[in-house]
Scaffold this motif. Structure first.
Motif, PDB file in Angstrom:
ATOM      1  N   PRO A 150     -11.902   1.174  69.505  1.00  0.00           N
ATOM      2  CA  PRO A 150     -11.042   0.468  70.468  1.00  0.00           C
ATOM      3  C   PRO A 150     -10.842   1.282  71.755  1.00  0.00           C
ATOM      4  CG  PRO A 150     -10.074   0.335  68.281  1.00  0.00           C
ATOM      5  CD  PRO A 150     -11.250   1.287  68.184  1.00  0.00           C
ATOM      6  N   GLU A 151     -10.985   0.581  72.856  1.00  0.00           N
ATOM      7  CA  GLU A 151     -10.825   1.249  74.160  1.00  0.00           C
ATOM      8  C   GLU A 151      -9.414   1.028  74.687  1.00  0.00           C
ATOM      9  OE1 GLU A 151     -15.292   0.857  76.056  1.00  0.00           O
ATOM     10  OE2 GLU A 151     -13.727  -0.540  76.671  1.00  0.00           O
ATOM     11  N   VAL A 186      -8.714   3.662  83.872  1.00  0.00           N
ATOM     12  CA  VAL A 186      -9.958   4.001  83.159  1.00  0.00           C
ATOM     13  C   VAL A 186      -9.745   3.756  81.665  1.00  0.00           C
ATOM     14  CG1 VAL A 186     -11.604   5.823  82.595  1.00  0.00           C
ATOM     15  CG2 VAL A 186     -10.495   5.784  84.845  1.00  0.00           C
ATOM     16  N   ARG A 187     -10.660   3.016  81.048  1.00  0.00           N
ATOM     17  CA  ARG A 187     -10.566   2.770  79.595  1.00  0.00           C
ATOM     18  C   ARG A 187     -11.556   3.658  78.862  1.00  0.00           C
ATOM     19  NH1 ARG A 187      -9.897  -3.773  79.184  1.00  0.00           N
ATOM     20  NH2 ARG A 187      -8.796  -3.997  81.143  1.00  0.00           N
ATOM     21  N   ARG A 188     -11.100   4.292  77.822  1.00  0.00           N
ATOM     22  CA  ARG A 188     -11.990   5.138  77.016  1.00  0.00           C
ATOM     23  C   ARG A 188     -11.733   4.856  75.538  1.00  0.00           C
ATOM     24  NH1 ARG A 188     -12.399  10.329  80.074  1.00  0.00           N
ATOM     25  NH2 ARG A 188     -13.520  11.168  78.275  1.00  0.00           N
ATOM     26  N   VAL A 214     -15.817   6.204  59.119  1.00  0.00           N
ATOM     27  CA  VAL A 214     -16.200   5.321  58.020  1.00  0.00           C
ATOM     28  C   VAL A 214     -14.998   4.454  57.681  1.00  0.00           C
ATOM     29  CG1 VAL A 214     -17.938   6.812  56.971  1.00  0.00           C
ATOM     30  CG2 VAL A 214     -15.538   7.103  56.358  1.00  0.00           C
ATOM     31  N   GLY A 215     -15.203   3.525  56.790  1.00  0.00           N
ATOM     32  CA  GLY A 215     -14.074   2.729  56.326  1.00  0.00           C
ATOM     33  C   GLY A 215     -13.766   1.579  57.246  1.00  0.00           C
ATOM     34  N   ALA A 216     -12.484   1.245  57.296  1.00  0.00           N
ATOM     35  CA  ALA A 216     -12.045   0.012  57.939  1.00  0.00           C
ATOM     36  C   ALA A 216     -12.520  -0.098  59.380  1.00  0.00           C
ATOM     37  CB  ALA A 216     -10.527  -0.031  57.903  1.00  0.00           C
ATOM     38  N   GLY A 217     -12.949  -1.284  59.742  1.00  0.00           N
ATOM     39  CA  GLY A 217     -13.250  -1.591  61.137  1.00  0.00           C
ATOM     40  C   GLY A 217     -11.941  -1.847  61.862  1.00  0.00           C
ATOM     41  N   PRO A 218     -11.995  -2.275  63.117  1.00  0.00           N
ATOM     42  CA  PRO A 218     -10.752  -2.534  63.833  1.00  0.00           C
ATOM     43  C   PRO A 218      -9.963  -3.648  63.154  1.00  0.00           C
ATOM     44  CG  PRO A 218     -12.671  -3.306  65.094  1.00  0.00           C
ATOM     45  CD  PRO A 218     -13.186  -2.604  63.887  1.00  0.00           C
ATOM     46  N   PRO A 245      -6.847  -5.694  70.049  1.00  0.00           N
ATOM     47  CA  PRO A 245      -7.828  -5.975  71.093  1.00  0.00           C
ATOM     48  C   PRO A 245      -8.863  -4.853  71.160  1.00  0.00           C
ATOM     49  CG  PRO A 245      -5.576  -6.134  71.934  1.00  0.00           C
ATOM     50  CD  PRO A 245      -5.482  -5.566  70.550  1.00  0.00           C
ATOM     51  N   ALA A 246     -10.127  -5.214  71.389  1.00  0.00           N
ATOM     52  CA  ALA A 246     -11.179  -4.205  71.456  1.00  0.00           C
ATOM     53  C   ALA A 246     -11.016  -3.317  72.678  1.00  0.00           C
ATOM     54  CB  ALA A 246     -12.540  -4.894  71.485  1.00  0.00           C
TER      55      ALA A 246
END
Ligand code: NDP
Length: 386
Positions: A259-260, A291-293, A317-321, A326-327
C-alpha cells in the motif's frame, strides 16, 4: 485574534499578540508536537487530555471536578515554573493542584512539561464541558486533534468512532458559534476522508460540519492530513512496529507492504495548522508531502538506519492488503504551499532513522516516554533534527 503568526526563515512560528489556544487530544502524537510548538512560540496552551491520562500526573484518582478554570488570576497557575506541567481538571481544588505539581509528570504527560502548557481534562464528547471552558477562558484558537485515530479499530467500534470523530466536532462548533464566535477552529481531517471505513466516514462528516460552520460565519478549517509518523506514534501503529523490529534486529513479517501512502513527519505537519488559522479567510487544505511511497520503502529505510540489510530482514508473505484498504492514498500540498509557504521538510530516511534511534533507547532503558524522544529540551526548547 490569530494575526501575528509568521513562519520565520528558521521555520519557527512567532507571535506578536498574547493568545490562548486549546489543543484537544494533546497527549496524542500531534497534540504533543503542536502543544510544544505553540508554547515555544509564546502561546498559552490548554492541553486537553482525557481524565484517565491526566491522572497520571498525580498517580491518584481525582475527587472533584467543580467547574471550569477561569481567566481570573489563580495561585495554581502563577509563580515560577515547576518541573511538572501545570494541571487542572475542569476545576480541581487548590489542594489537588498542589499535590499534582509536586509530582513528576509520567507517561505521555512527560512530553507536555512546559511552563506555558496547562493540562486540563477534556473529553470532546462532553460538549457541556467544552462550552464551560469557552465561557471561562478567552480561547482564541481550538485545534481539534482528538480522535479515535485508527482506521483498523474503527471497524471494531464504529459507534465510538462516529461519536468522537464526527458528532463531537459538530458539538464543539455549535458551542463556539453561540459562546465565542471569534474563536478560530482547526479540524484534523484526513486524506482517508471519503474512502471506505467508519473512520473515513466520520472524518468526512466532520468536514461537513466545518463547512457548515464556515457558512455561518465561523473561521473554521479542515486540514486533510496525509500519514505522518514520529517516535511519538502509539506502539500499535505500523511505523512504530517497523521501527521497533528494526531496532531490535528482528525479522519484519507484517504481511503486505505494497500500500502506498504519503509519509511525512508529525513535527512538520503540525506546523501547518497554526499557519492555516492565520490566513485572512479560511480555506481547507491537504497537509502532506505530495509524494506517495509504498510501506515497503518505510521498512527498508528503517533497516538501513539500523545498519541491517533490508532484503534479508523484510519478508512479505501472508495476508495481502485488506480489501477495504486503499492501494494508494495521498494528496497535494500545493494549496497550502501557495497560501502559507509551508512545505514538508523531512525525508522518510530521516524520519525512520529518528524513529529507530528512539526505539533503541526505549529498548535499552525500558522507558516508554521521555521528553527527549520528541526532541524537546528540558528547558522547553525544541531541538530540530533533520
Ligand atoms: P493519536 O491517536 O496519537 O492522538 C489522538 C488523541 O485523541 C489520543 O490521545 C486519544 O486519547 C485522544 N482522544 C480519543 N478520544 C477522545 C475523546 N473522546 N476526547 C478527548 N480525547 C480523545 O492521533 P494523532 O495525533 O496521530 O492524530 C491527530 C489527528 O490527526 C487525529 O484526528 C487523526 O485522526 C488525524 N490524522 C492523523 C494522521 C496520522 O497519520 N497521524 C493522518 C490523518 C489524520 P487515547 O489515546 O486515550 O485514546
Amino acid at each position: 485574534m490569530s494575526e501575528g503568526w509568521r513562519l520565520s526563515e528558521g521555520r519557527r512560528l512567532s507571535l506578536s499578540k498574547p493568545l490562548i489556544a486549546l489543543v484537544t487530544g494533546a497527549a496524542g502524537q500531534d497534540g504533543i508536537y503542536l502543544s510544544r510548538l505553540l508554547a515555544d512560540a509564546g502561546v498559552e496552551v490548554l492541553a486537553g487530555v482525557r481524565a484517565e491520562v491526566s491522572r497520571l500526573v498525580a498517580g491518584a484518582p481525582r475527587t472533584s471536578t467543580t467547574g471550569p478554570p477561569t481567566d481570573a488570576p489563580r495561585t495554581s497557575t502563577t509563580g515560577p515554573p515547576t518541573d511538572a506541567p501545570r494541571t487542572s481538571t475542569t476545576g480541581p481544588s487548590a489542594v489537588e493542584v498542589r499535590a499534582e505539581r509536586a509530582s513528576k509528570p509520567r507517561g505521555r504527560l512527560a512530553y507536555l512539561d512546559h511552563p506555558r502548557i496547562t493540562v486540563i481534562d477534556l473529553d470532546i464528547t462532553d460538549t457541556a464541558a467544552f462550552a464551560a471552558l469557552l465561557r471561562a477562558r478567552q480561547v482564541g484558537e481550538v485545534y481539534n486533534l482528538a480522535a479515535q485515530s485508527s482506521v483498523a479499530r474503527s471497524w471494531d467500534d464504529p459507534r465510538t468512532t462516529a461519536a468522537v470523530n464526527a458528532d463531537a466536532v459538530e458539538g464543539m462548533l455549535a458551542a463556539i458559534r453561540h459562546i465565542r464566535p471569534a474563536t478560530r477552529f482547526f479540524q484534523a481531517s484526513s486524506v482517508q476522508a471519503g474512502t471506505s471505513s467508519p473512520y473515513a466516514a466520520a472524518k468526512l462528516a466532520a468536514e461537513g460540519a466545518v463547512a457548515d460552520a464556515r457558512a455561518r460565519g465561523l473561521f473554521a478549517v479542515a486540514g486533510r492530513l496525509g500519514n505522518h509518523e514520529s517516535p511519538l506514534r502509539p506502539p500499535h501503529f505500523v511505523s512504530r512496529r517497523i521501527a521497533r523490529a528494526a531496532a531490535a534486529g528482528d525479522v519484519l513479517d507484517i504481511g503486505d507492504l505494497s500500500p502506498e501512502r504519503d509519509w511525512g513527519h508529525a513535527r512538520d505537519h503540525v506546523a501547518a495548522m497554526p499557519l492555516l488559522l492565520r490566513l485572512g479567510s479560511p480555506i481547507d487544505a491537504d497537509i502532506c508531502t505530495g509524494v506517495r511511497r509504498p510501506l515497503r520503502d518505510l521498512a527498508h529505510a528503517a533497516y538501513r538506519a539500523a545498519g541491517l540489510p533490508p532484503e534479508e530482514y523484510v519478508v512479505e508473505v501472508g495476508a495481502g492488503p485488506r480489501p477495504e484498504d486503499p492501494a494508494s492514498l495521498g494528496g497535494s500540498p500545493d494549496v497550502l504551499a501557495r497560501a502559507t509557504g509551508w512545505r514538508a521538510q523531512t525525508s522518510i530516511d530521516a524520519l525512520m532513522a529518528e524513529m529507530v534511534a528512539v526505539e533503541r533507547r526505549r529498548l535499552e532503558s525500558g522507558v516508554e516516554d521521555d521528553a527527549s524522544y520528541g526532541g524537546f529540551g528540558s528547558a522547553g526548547g525544541f531541538e530540530a533534527r533533520r
